[in-house]
Design a protein around this motif. Structure first.
Motif, PDB file in Angstrom:
ATOM      1  N   VAL A   1      45.759  42.694  43.827  1.00 55.66           N
ATOM      2  CA  VAL A   1      45.643  43.014  42.411  1.00 55.66           C
ATOM      3  C   VAL A   1      44.425  42.261  41.907  1.00 55.66           C
ATOM      4  CG1 VAL A   1      46.718  42.849  40.133  1.00 55.66           C
ATOM      5  CG2 VAL A   1      48.121  43.297  42.157  1.00 55.66           C
ATOM      6  N   LEU A   2      43.404  43.020  41.502  1.00 55.75           N
ATOM      7  CA  LEU A   2      42.166  42.415  41.048  1.00 55.75           C
ATOM      8  C   LEU A   2      41.894  42.796  39.616  1.00 55.75           C
ATOM      9  CD1 LEU A   2      39.947  43.327  44.147  1.00 55.75           C
ATOM     10  CD2 LEU A   2      41.073  41.143  43.670  1.00 55.75           C
ATOM     11  N   GLU A   3      41.513  41.829  38.810  1.00 58.16           N
ATOM     12  CA  GLU A   3      41.151  42.108  37.427  1.00 58.16           C
ATOM     13  C   GLU A   3      39.638  42.233  37.334  1.00 58.16           C
ATOM     14  OE1 GLU A   3      41.801  40.211  32.998  1.00 58.16           O
ATOM     15  OE2 GLU A   3      42.995  39.497  34.667  1.00 58.16           O
ATOM     16  N   THR A   4      39.181  43.313  36.735  1.00 57.11           N
ATOM     17  CA  THR A   4      37.744  43.534  36.578  1.00 57.11           C
ATOM     18  C   THR A   4      37.448  43.820  35.116  1.00 57.11           C
ATOM     19  OG1 THR A   4      37.937  45.897  36.981  1.00 57.11           O
ATOM     20  CG2 THR A   4      37.549  44.495  38.901  1.00 57.11           C
ATOM     21  N   SER A   5      36.185  43.756  34.777  1.00 60.62           N
ATOM     22  CA  SER A   5      35.796  44.098  33.412  1.00 60.62           C
ATOM     23  C   SER A   5      35.079  45.443  33.448  1.00 60.62           C
ATOM     24  CB  SER A   5      34.878  43.035  32.837  1.00 60.62           C
ATOM     25  OG  SER A   5      33.718  42.922  33.637  1.00 60.62           O
ATOM     26  N   GLY A   6      35.142  46.172  32.370  1.00 54.52           N
ATOM     27  CA  GLY A   6      34.446  47.439  32.294  1.00 54.52           C
ATOM     28  C   GLY A   6      35.298  48.609  32.741  1.00 54.52           C
TER      29      GLY A   6
END
Length: 63
Positions: A55-60
Motif C-alpha cells: 500500500v503506497l501513498e502518492t500525490s497527484g
C-alpha cells in the motif's frame, strides 16, 4: 460471508468481472477481456498477488 467475483459480459460483448465485498458493495471492476479464459487467468493472478501487494501513498492523479 466472504467477497465474491461476479463474471459478466459488458454491452460490447467483452468478458469482465466485478469483485464485491461481503456487504455487496463493488470493490473492483476488471478490464475487458475477449475470452472468458483470459478473464479467469486475470482473476487467479489477482488472488495470488493481492496478499503481498504493498500500500503506497502518492500525490497527484493516478497514471
Amino acid at each position: 460471508m466472504a467477497g465474491k467475483f461476479e463474471l459478466y459480459k459488458d454491452d460490447s460483448g467483452m468478458h469482465r468481472f466485478r469483485l464485491k465485498a461481503s456487504n455487496g458493495s463493488v470493490v473492483v471492476v476488471g478490464d475487458a477481456h475477449e475470452s472468458k479464459e483470459s478473464l479467469l487467468k486475470n482473476i487467479e493472478s489477482l488472488r495470488k498477488l493481492a496478499p503481498y501487494a504493498e500500500v503506497l501513498e502518492t500525490s497527484g492523479s493516478p497514471a
